[in-house]
Design an enzyme around this catalytic site. Structure first.
Site, PDB file in Angstrom:
ATOM      1  N   GLY A  46       8.083 -20.679 -14.842  1.00  0.00           N
ATOM      2  CA  GLY A  46       8.140 -19.798 -13.688  1.00  0.00           C
ATOM      3  C   GLY A  46       9.509 -19.608 -13.086  1.00  0.00           C
ATOM      4  CD  GLU A  47      13.395 -23.728 -13.544  1.00  0.00           C
ATOM      5  OE1 GLU A  47      14.341 -23.361 -14.279  1.00  0.00           O
ATOM      6  OE2 GLU A  47      13.164 -24.919 -13.266  1.00  0.00           O
ATOM      7  CG  ASP A 178      -1.832  -3.005  17.685  1.00  0.00           C
ATOM      8  OD1 ASP A 178      -0.724  -2.757  18.195  1.00  0.00           O
ATOM      9  OD2 ASP A 178      -1.973  -3.244  16.473  1.00  0.00           O
ATOM     10  CE  LYS A 201      -4.898  -5.260  16.842  1.00  0.00           C
ATOM     11  NZ  LYS A 201      -4.381  -5.165  15.483  1.00  0.00           N
ATOM     12  CB  THR A 234      -7.135  -6.604   4.616  1.00  0.00           C
ATOM     13  OG1 THR A 234      -7.242  -6.624   6.044  1.00  0.00           O
ATOM     14  CG2 THR A 234      -6.439  -7.868   4.141  1.00  0.00           C
ATOM     15  N   GLY A 235      -6.573  -3.391   5.622  1.00  0.00           N
ATOM     16  CA  GLY A 235      -7.222  -2.168   6.089  1.00  0.00           C
ATOM     17  C   GLY A 235      -8.272  -2.391   7.162  1.00  0.00           C
TER      18      GLY A 235
END
Length: 324
Positions: A46-47, A178, A201, A234-235
């Protein structure tokens, strides 16, 4: 006479990580330059390995990388690329971050929490970044986390002009999803000459992405409502706000956001929403499963390219937004 006098000119070089190469190519096209060829790959564990195929010595280097998923990998790759430029004797290093990762963690809500947005800024500075250029930060205070110049670009002109050109402005109401977005919504109102409404909200502080919509403040009945936000993850928030507007008699709802993060259940929520159109910019790549007719993606590349040119030519980035 002592010393040596050079006659060289300034040199701009554009570099890109692997997170969103399409945006980098668009920016390069706008600037009339090519993206510097870069060898980058992952080792088995993964490096990340990076090596530039051209010399960056003495150049003003602009490194573009948007923090999309997997976000931690691309932040690490960007830090490694900054370090490589520093060790290659770059004259200056400007980090272009169309979407700034961890921007929502900009303060402590409760004890024993990190301020991760500050940590990201510290990491970039330590790696060798001289300047940050970014688009629509979650909060303006993040600019103060970086010990150096921060050029904060806005997608509002691009998004607002698109919406204003396709709807009847006499029926338009700008809606903040909001209280935190009210200042941005106010600027939309000034640009489009439309009234303002607010969706009140409340979040569940113990459950991520959990939102309860309470009420709508403002006149939305029979109106075309444009919900404005900086990002959609996430909507859940924006779809709940749209449902509240329809419940209060809105004729139509258009959603605009600079950053389409669109993770987890976002695909299903957007598909099943009664919202007529979702408008994003391409600060982040749009997932292939979300290539829907009601999703419009506008290019932020011309705005970024103009800002890069102003920085390189010692001009004024602020002048790009003076008309606001």
């Amino acid at each position: 006479m002592t010393g040596i006098k050079t006659t060289g000119e300034k040199k701009m070089m554009l570099f890109s990580g692997r997170a969103h190469p399409e945006l980098a190519e668009e920016v390069a096209q706008q600037l009339g330059v090519g993206v510097v060829p870069t060898k980058a790959f992952d080792f088995a564990n993964g490096e990340i390995y990076v090596r530039y195929q051209e010399s960056a010595r003495g150049a003003d280097c602009f490194l573009i990388q948007s923090h999309t998923a997997p976000i931690n990998k691309w932040i690490m790759e960007q830090l490694i690329m900054i370090d490589a430029l520093k060790r290659a004797s770059a004259r200056s290093i400007t980090v272009i971050v169309p979407f700034y990762g961890y921007a929502r963690q900009d303060k402590k809500h409760r004890g024993r929490e990190p301020i991760s947005a500050r940590l990201v800024a510290d990491l970039m500075k330590t790696a060798g970044a001289d300047r940050i250029l970014t688009v629509d930060l979650h909060t303006d205070q993040i600019q103060g986390f970086f010990d150096g110049p921060v050029d904060h670009l806005f997608a509002l002109p691009l998004l607002a002009d698109y919406v204003g050109a396709k709807v009847d402005r006499s029926k338009l109401t700008v809606v903040s999803p909001d209280a935190g977005r009210v200042r941005v919504a106010d600027r939309w109102c000034d640009r489009l000459g439309a009234p303002l409404a607010i969706v009140h909200k409340r979040r569940d502080k113990d459950v991520a992405n959990q939102v309860t919509v309470h009420e709508v403040v403002g006149h939305v009945k029979g109106r075309i409502c444009v919900l404005v936000d900086d990002m959609i993850d996430t909507g859940g928030t924006i779809c709940a706000a749209a449902d509240a507007l329809f419940a209060h008699g809105a004729e139509d709802v258009i959603v605009t956001a600079t950053h389409g993060v669109l993770s987890g259940p976002a695909a299903d929520r957007l598909k099943n929403s009664k919202v007529s159109e979702f408008v994003f910019t391409n600060t982040l790549p749009t997932p292939s499963e979300l290539e829907l007719d009601k999703i419009t993606v506008l290019s932020i590349a011309p705005t970024i390219a103009r800002a890069v040119r102003e920085v390189f030519e010692d001009g004024s980035v602020t002048s790009l937004f003076d008309e606001q």
